[in-house]
Design an enzyme around this catalytic site. Structure first.
Site, mmCIF file in Angstrom:
data_model
loop_
_atom_site.group_PDB
_atom_site.id
_atom_site.type_symbol
_atom_site.label_atom_id
_atom_site.label_comp_id
_atom_site.label_asym_id
_atom_site.label_seq_id
_atom_site.Cartn_x
_atom_site.Cartn_y
_atom_site.Cartn_z
ATOM 1 N N CYS A 105 -33.069 11.322 -30.828
ATOM 2 C CA CYS A 105 -32.329 11.415 -32.089
ATOM 3 C C CYS A 105 -33.286 11.283 -33.271
ATOM 4 C CB CYS A 105 -31.269 10.313 -32.153
ATOM 5 S SG CYS A 105 -30.276 10.398 -33.651
ATOM 6 N N CYS A 164 -32.489 4.412 -36.750
ATOM 7 C CA CYS A 164 -31.695 3.179 -36.609
ATOM 8 C C CYS A 164 -32.458 2.165 -35.743
ATOM 9 C CB CYS A 164 -30.340 3.501 -35.989
ATOM 10 S SG CYS A 164 -29.514 4.912 -36.762
ATOM 11 N N CYS A 167 -31.387 1.166 -32.140
ATOM 12 C CA CYS A 167 -30.900 2.165 -31.182
ATOM 13 C C CYS A 167 -31.959 2.654 -30.205
ATOM 14 C CB CYS A 167 -30.297 3.346 -31.934
ATOM 15 S SG CYS A 167 -29.499 4.508 -30.784
ATOM 16 N N CYS A 224 -14.101 8.162 -24.994
ATOM 17 C CA CYS A 224 -14.925 8.290 -26.196
ATOM 18 C C CYS A 224 -16.259 8.944 -25.851
ATOM 19 C CB CYS A 224 -15.142 6.901 -26.769
ATOM 20 S SG CYS A 224 -16.158 6.912 -28.237
ATOM 21 N N CYS A 282 -11.692 10.309 -28.419
ATOM 22 C CA CYS A 282 -12.514 9.800 -29.523
ATOM 23 C C CYS A 282 -13.897 10.413 -29.385
ATOM 24 C CB CYS A 282 -12.604 8.274 -29.438
ATOM 25 S SG CYS A 282 -13.698 7.561 -30.684
ATOM 26 N N CYS A 319 -12.254 5.146 -36.549
ATOM 27 C CA CYS A 319 -12.820 4.040 -35.777
ATOM 28 C C CYS A 319 -14.132 3.675 -36.460
ATOM 29 C CB CYS A 319 -13.059 4.478 -34.332
ATOM 30 S SG CYS A 319 -13.931 3.231 -33.347
ATOM 31 N N ARG A 365 -12.170 -4.155 -31.592
ATOM 32 C CA ARG A 365 -12.774 -4.003 -30.259
ATOM 33 C C ARG A 365 -13.986 -4.912 -30.068
ATOM 34 N NH1 ARG A 365 -13.956 1.313 -29.930
ATOM 35 N NH2 ARG A 365 -11.745 1.580 -29.586
#
Ligand code: SAM
Ligand code: DTB
Ligand code: SF4
Length: 323
Positions: A54, A58, A61, A98, A130, A190, A262
């Site tokens: 990616c 971040c 991550c 999801c 999702c 979400c 959640r």
């Protein structure tokens, strides 16, 4: 302390968060009971449909190309594989499926078109759907909604003040723009964040306040505890103390009474007792299954035992927000 459950200022929310822990849990449990069946837990299952490489940076991550993690990269996977995983998730007791992609943003083209068809098929299995694909524009959000996507996950991750220490390749405002596109499309939102990334307590309250002041509030709020992965800049961050997580869950419940809160990443580091307190404090959603996107999760068997002990049952009939 009596608290109006809407439009809490950041200061008022900080006072809620700072209460003696059991006072806070009791108050959150009351709010929870006024708006939800306290025995029902919404159960989602995750699948990574494009893994690693990616371009975003971040710090938490494992999928960022900026970090040296041992992750196997995987290109966008076939629709059949997604459908097989969705069926498996349903058979394992999930009510929502999801799908997550390690993209900075969704790009129009063959993969996106194929994904739209897959969403329709997953929904056809009788699951809520999702996705989390990074940033979306308005047209992409509308097309996802038309294909049958119920929820879009896009997190604020942390407070506006702490954000720049965690991500430099996209801004808080970028995230808010995507969230607006999702909201305008008619999909449910979400949106949550991660705790335990070296932030101050005031940043946790800042995150919850930012989430609670979205209008309307998100229907689903994932509270993740950092999974510290080797090779990421946050690899040596100490684990989030369980009581801090309970406080955050309880504060989120009080600030967002109708949302499904959640208990997301990080459950493998929690005892059954700590999870029990989180459920008492208003958590009413989890990820089921032994894998999140790329890191381990508590398996179904563990969760079955825990649900039995606590008298919790998977939510029947899907989510609807009332009360
Ligand atoms: N690439 C898309 C994006 O960032 O919007 C979607 C996938 S991304 C992995 C979804 C969310 O997973 C992130 O926003 C973050 O909140 C959460 N996440 C990622 N790595 C994590 C970790 N190590 N611990 C806890 N949560 C994490
Ligand atoms: C969210 O807030 N948590 C999930 C979901 N949204 C996509 C992802 C957690 C990922 C944890 C790290 C991993 O497994 O890669
Ligand atoms: Fe990419 Fe999403 Fe991971 Fe950030 S959180 S590096 S955008 S996959």
């Amino acid at each position: 302390m009596t608290v109006a459950t809407t439009a809490l200022s950041r200061e008022a929310l900080q006072a809620v968060y700072d209460q003696p822990l059991l006072e806070l849990v009791f108050q959150a449990a009351q709010v929870h009971r006024a708006h939800h069946d306290p025995r029902a837990v919404q159960c989602a299952s995750l699948l990574s449909i494009k893994t690693g490489a990616c371009p975003e940076d971040c710090a938490y991550c494992p999928q960022s190309a900026h970090h040296n993690t041992e992750l196997e990269r995987e290109p966008f996977i076939e629709s059949e594989a997604i459908l097989a995983a969705a069926q498996n998730a349903k058979a394992g007791g999930a009510d929502r499926f999801c799908m997550g992609a390690a993209w900075r943003e969704a790009r129009n083209g063959k993969e996106f078109d194929a994904f739209l068809e897959t969403v329709t098929k997953v929904k056809g299995l009788g699951l809520e759907t999702c996705a989390t694909l990074g940033m979306l524009d308005e047209d992409q959000a509308r097309r996802l909604e038309a294909a049958g996507l119920d929820y879009y996950n896009h997190n604020l991750d942390t407070s506006p003040e702490h954000y720049d220490k965690i991500i430099t390749t996209r801004t808080y405002a970028d995230r808010l723009r995507t969230l607006q596109a999702v909201r305008d499309s008619g999909m449910k939102v979400c949106c949550g964040g991660i705790l335990g990334m070296g932030e101050e307590v005031s940043d946790r309250v800042g995150l919850i306040h930012a989430l609670a002041t979205l209008e309307p509030q998100p229907e689903s709020v994932p509270i993740n505890a950092l999974v510290a992965v080797e090779g990421t800049p946050l690899e040596d961050t100490p684990p989030l103390p369980w009581d801090d997580l309970v406080r955050a869950v309880a504060t989120a419940r009080i600030a967002m009474p109708k949302a499904y809160v959640r208990l997301s990443a990080g459950r493998t580091n929690l005892t059954e007792e700590a999870q029990a307190l989180c459920f008492l404090a208003g958590a009413n959603s989890v990820f089921l299954g032994d894998k999140l996107l790329t890191t381990p999760n508590r398996g179904r068997d563990d969760d079955h035992v825990l649900f039995e002990k606590l008298g919790l049952t998977p939510l029947e009939g899907g989510t609807h927000v009332d009360g």
